[in-house]
Write a protein that holds these residues in place. Structure first.
Motif, mmCIF file in Angstrom:
data_model
loop_
_atom_site.group_PDB
_atom_site.id
_atom_site.type_symbol
_atom_site.label_atom_id
_atom_site.label_comp_id
_atom_site.label_asym_id
_atom_site.label_seq_id
_atom_site.Cartn_x
_atom_site.Cartn_y
_atom_site.Cartn_z
ATOM 1 N N ALA A 155 33.835 51.989 37.375
ATOM 2 C CA ALA A 155 35.042 52.405 37.605
ATOM 3 C C ALA A 155 35.672 51.483 38.689
ATOM 4 C CB ALA A 155 34.806 53.662 38.564
ATOM 5 N N LEU A 156 34.951 50.620 39.402
ATOM 6 C CA LEU A 156 35.411 49.683 40.152
ATOM 7 C C LEU A 156 35.838 48.324 39.288
ATOM 8 C CD1 LEU A 156 32.811 49.571 43.010
ATOM 9 C CD2 LEU A 156 35.169 50.112 43.246
ATOM 10 N N GLN A 157 35.321 47.992 38.343
ATOM 11 C CA GLN A 157 35.450 46.998 37.463
ATOM 12 C C GLN A 157 36.781 47.222 37.003
ATOM 13 O OE1 GLN A 157 32.209 46.725 34.864
ATOM 14 N NE2 GLN A 157 30.900 45.112 36.302
ATOM 15 N N SER A 158 36.901 48.436 36.447
ATOM 16 C CA SER A 158 38.364 48.650 35.869
ATOM 17 C C SER A 158 39.612 48.564 37.017
ATOM 18 C CB SER A 158 38.146 50.158 35.330
ATOM 19 O OG SER A 158 39.550 50.760 34.981
ATOM 20 N N VAL A 159 39.335 49.130 38.223
ATOM 21 C CA VAL A 159 40.458 49.040 39.119
ATOM 22 C C VAL A 159 40.712 47.437 39.426
ATOM 23 C CG1 VAL A 159 40.944 49.541 41.550
ATOM 24 C CG2 VAL A 159 39.600 51.193 40.215
ATOM 25 N N ALA A 160 39.400 46.657 39.445
ATOM 26 C CA ALA A 160 39.871 45.408 39.637
ATOM 27 C C ALA A 160 40.449 44.613 38.694
ATOM 28 C CB ALA A 160 38.407 44.717 39.978
ATOM 29 N N SER A 161 40.401 45.028 37.426
ATOM 30 C CA SER A 161 40.843 44.074 36.067
ATOM 31 C C SER A 161 42.190 44.525 35.847
ATOM 32 C CB SER A 161 40.008 44.366 35.180
ATOM 33 O OG SER A 161 39.684 45.842 34.707
ATOM 34 N N LYS A 162 42.390 46.055 36.181
ATOM 35 C CA LYS A 162 43.774 46.535 35.469
ATOM 36 C C LYS A 162 44.638 47.311 36.574
ATOM 37 C CE LYS A 162 41.743 47.743 31.126
ATOM 38 N NZ LYS A 162 41.607 48.741 30.190
ATOM 39 N N GLY A 163 46.080 47.296 36.301
ATOM 40 C CA GLY A 163 46.850 48.096 37.283
ATOM 41 C C GLY A 163 47.557 46.980 38.225
ATOM 42 N N PRO A 164 48.755 47.306 38.730
ATOM 43 C CA PRO A 164 49.571 46.647 39.623
ATOM 44 C C PRO A 164 49.404 46.431 41.004
ATOM 45 C CG PRO A 164 50.449 48.640 39.065
ATOM 46 C CD PRO A 164 49.324 48.857 38.738
ATOM 47 N N ASP A 165 48.672 47.281 41.525
ATOM 48 C CA ASP A 165 48.210 47.270 43.170
ATOM 49 C C ASP A 165 47.235 46.185 43.575
ATOM 50 O OD1 ASP A 165 47.447 47.793 45.830
ATOM 51 O OD2 ASP A 165 48.083 49.685 45.659
ATOM 52 N N VAL A 166 47.622 45.159 43.845
ATOM 53 C CA VAL A 166 47.041 43.968 44.394
ATOM 54 C C VAL A 166 45.924 44.221 45.433
ATOM 55 C CG1 VAL A 166 46.756 41.600 45.142
ATOM 56 C CG2 VAL A 166 48.750 42.305 43.536
ATOM 57 N N GLY A 167 46.380 45.128 46.404
ATOM 58 C CA GLY A 167 45.478 45.604 47.498
ATOM 59 C C GLY A 167 44.139 46.301 46.806
ATOM 60 N N LEU A 168 44.437 47.277 45.872
ATOM 61 C CA LEU A 168 43.330 47.961 45.363
ATOM 62 C C LEU A 168 42.570 47.072 44.469
ATOM 63 C CD1 LEU A 168 44.648 51.657 44.164
ATOM 64 C CD2 LEU A 168 43.036 51.123 45.950
ATOM 65 N N LYS A 169 42.943 46.303 43.925
ATOM 66 C CA LYS A 169 42.173 45.356 43.156
ATOM 67 C C LYS A 169 41.345 44.550 44.018
ATOM 68 C CE LYS A 169 45.101 44.206 38.984
ATOM 69 N NZ LYS A 169 45.734 43.084 38.419
ATOM 70 N N SER A 170 41.770 44.006 45.092
ATOM 71 C CA SER A 170 40.879 43.304 46.143
ATOM 72 C C SER A 170 39.861 44.410 46.809
ATOM 73 C CB SER A 170 41.882 42.737 47.297
ATOM 74 O OG SER A 170 42.850 41.963 46.803
ATOM 75 N N GLN A 171 40.411 45.567 47.167
ATOM 76 C CA GLN A 171 39.126 46.383 47.639
ATOM 77 C C GLN A 171 38.036 46.839 46.669
ATOM 78 O OE1 GLN A 171 41.079 49.673 49.884
ATOM 79 N NE2 GLN A 171 42.849 48.543 49.939
ATOM 80 N N ALA A 172 38.695 46.782 45.306
ATOM 81 C CA ALA A 172 37.604 47.382 44.389
ATOM 82 C C ALA A 172 36.566 45.968 44.146
ATOM 83 C CB ALA A 172 38.255 47.405 43.043
ATOM 84 N N ASN A 173 37.187 44.793 44.161
ATOM 85 C CA ASN A 173 36.285 43.463 44.051
ATOM 86 C C ASN A 173 35.436 43.281 45.161
ATOM 87 O OD1 ASN A 173 36.760 41.858 41.561
ATOM 88 N ND2 ASN A 173 38.800 41.744 42.602
ATOM 89 N N LEU A 174 35.718 43.692 46.315
ATOM 90 C CA LEU A 174 34.970 43.827 47.665
ATOM 91 C C LEU A 174 33.939 44.785 47.510
ATOM 92 C CD1 LEU A 174 37.483 42.941 50.539
ATOM 93 C CD2 LEU A 174 35.825 41.663 49.877
ATOM 94 N N GLN A 175 34.010 45.881 47.172
ATOM 95 C CA GLN A 175 33.143 47.053 47.087
ATOM 96 C C GLN A 175 32.179 46.603 45.940
ATOM 97 O OE1 GLN A 175 33.148 50.261 48.900
ATOM 98 N NE2 GLN A 175 30.897 49.805 48.088
ATOM 99 N N LEU A 176 32.591 45.913 44.662
ATOM 100 C CA LEU A 176 31.594 45.379 44.066
ATOM 101 C C LEU A 176 30.672 44.440 44.455
ATOM 102 C CD1 LEU A 176 34.146 44.897 40.774
ATOM 103 C CD2 LEU A 176 31.683 46.268 40.766
ATOM 104 N N VAL A 177 31.372 43.484 45.395
ATOM 105 C CA VAL A 177 30.728 42.608 46.214
ATOM 106 C C VAL A 177 29.318 43.300 46.787
ATOM 107 C CG1 VAL A 177 30.282 40.864 47.926
ATOM 108 C CG2 VAL A 177 32.116 40.657 46.059
#
Length: 246
Positions: A118-140
């Motif tokens: 789910a996090l990978q999907s959020v990080a790779s798609k969608g227009p919200d840069v903030g959510l992409k960043s938060q998803a990447n940090l959670q993946l980390v």
């Protein structure tokens, strides 16, 4: 009933009619084509707006369904609703928000594989840069938990907005500390400490980490103050420079 006859017109009027006929013969087809294209373009725009509104409405309804599944704690339905959302509306904000909500839910249930997907999907798609960043940090954070430190360090350099630089530095410090790389950890934590505002509560946590490694955060405060003053002076001088340039 009288019919219109060109011959009934005077010479000037006949000349105008002939010019109009000649003009229409030469330009009638292009004009008609241009008008047709304009009408089709208008219809296309209206059709696209209708399609977008329809898509948004359907995505909103599916997002509401996923929230309901989350509240009910039915993880099988959460997974199903999320997949439907991703398959049908994967590039929308609703899909991004749905992925983030599902990921947090999966994490809470310790279903880490589903959370990662789910996090990978959020990080790779969608227009919200903030959510992409938060998803990447959670993946980390997941990679750190799995002790995949090199992968985590690499992930910190990808897909995270520059506004999260201090948080990125903090995560780097965590990884270096776990690897036993004290000097690298101190450098990263120092960067994180300097990059956070004094009012930022998390900066106290970074200060504790530095203290654990033998660094007194108080000694860093003059450097932080100097950097802030330099940045303020630079900002203040820009309008004056612009005015002198004019």
């Amino acid at each position: 009933m009288a019919f219109f006859n060109v011959n009934q017109l005077d010479l000037e009027e006949q000349e105008q009619v002939e010019k109009l006929k000649h003009f229409w013969k030469k330009w009638g087809t292009p004009i008609t084509a241009l008008v047709t294209v304009g009408m089709l373009a208008f219809a296309g725009v209206r059709g696209y707006e209708w399609y977008q509104n329809r898509q948004a409405g359907q995505a909103s309804a599916l997002y509401a369904q996923l929230r309901s599944d989350v509240q009910a704690g039915d993880m099988a339905k959460v997974a199903t609703s999320l997949k439907l959302m991703q398959d049908s509306y994967g590039s929308t904000t609703y899909a991004q928000q749905a992925g983030w909500l599902a990921a947090k839910t999966f994490l809470g249930k310790e279903q880490y594989d589903q959370a990662r997907a789910a996090l990978q999907s959020v990080a790779s798609k969608g227009p919200d840069v903030g959510l992409k960043s938060q998803a990447n940090l959670q993946l980390v954070d997941l990679l750190i938990q799995e002790q995949k430190y090199d992968e985590a360090l690499k992930a910190l350099t990808q897909g995270i907005d520059a506004s999260y630089a201090a948080i990125v530095a903090d995560r780097q410090g965590d990884i270096y500390a776990l690897q036993g790389k004290k000097d690298e950890a101190i450098k990263a934590y120092t960067e994180a400490f300097k990059g956070m505002d004094a009012e930022e509560p998390y900066r106290n946590m970074v200060a504790i980490k530095l203290s654990t490694l033998g660094v007194d955060p108080v000694q860093l405060l003059p450097q932080v103050a100097a950097q802030s003053a330099s940045a303020a002076a630079s900002t203040a001088s820009k309008p004056a420079s612009a005015a002198s340039a004019q």
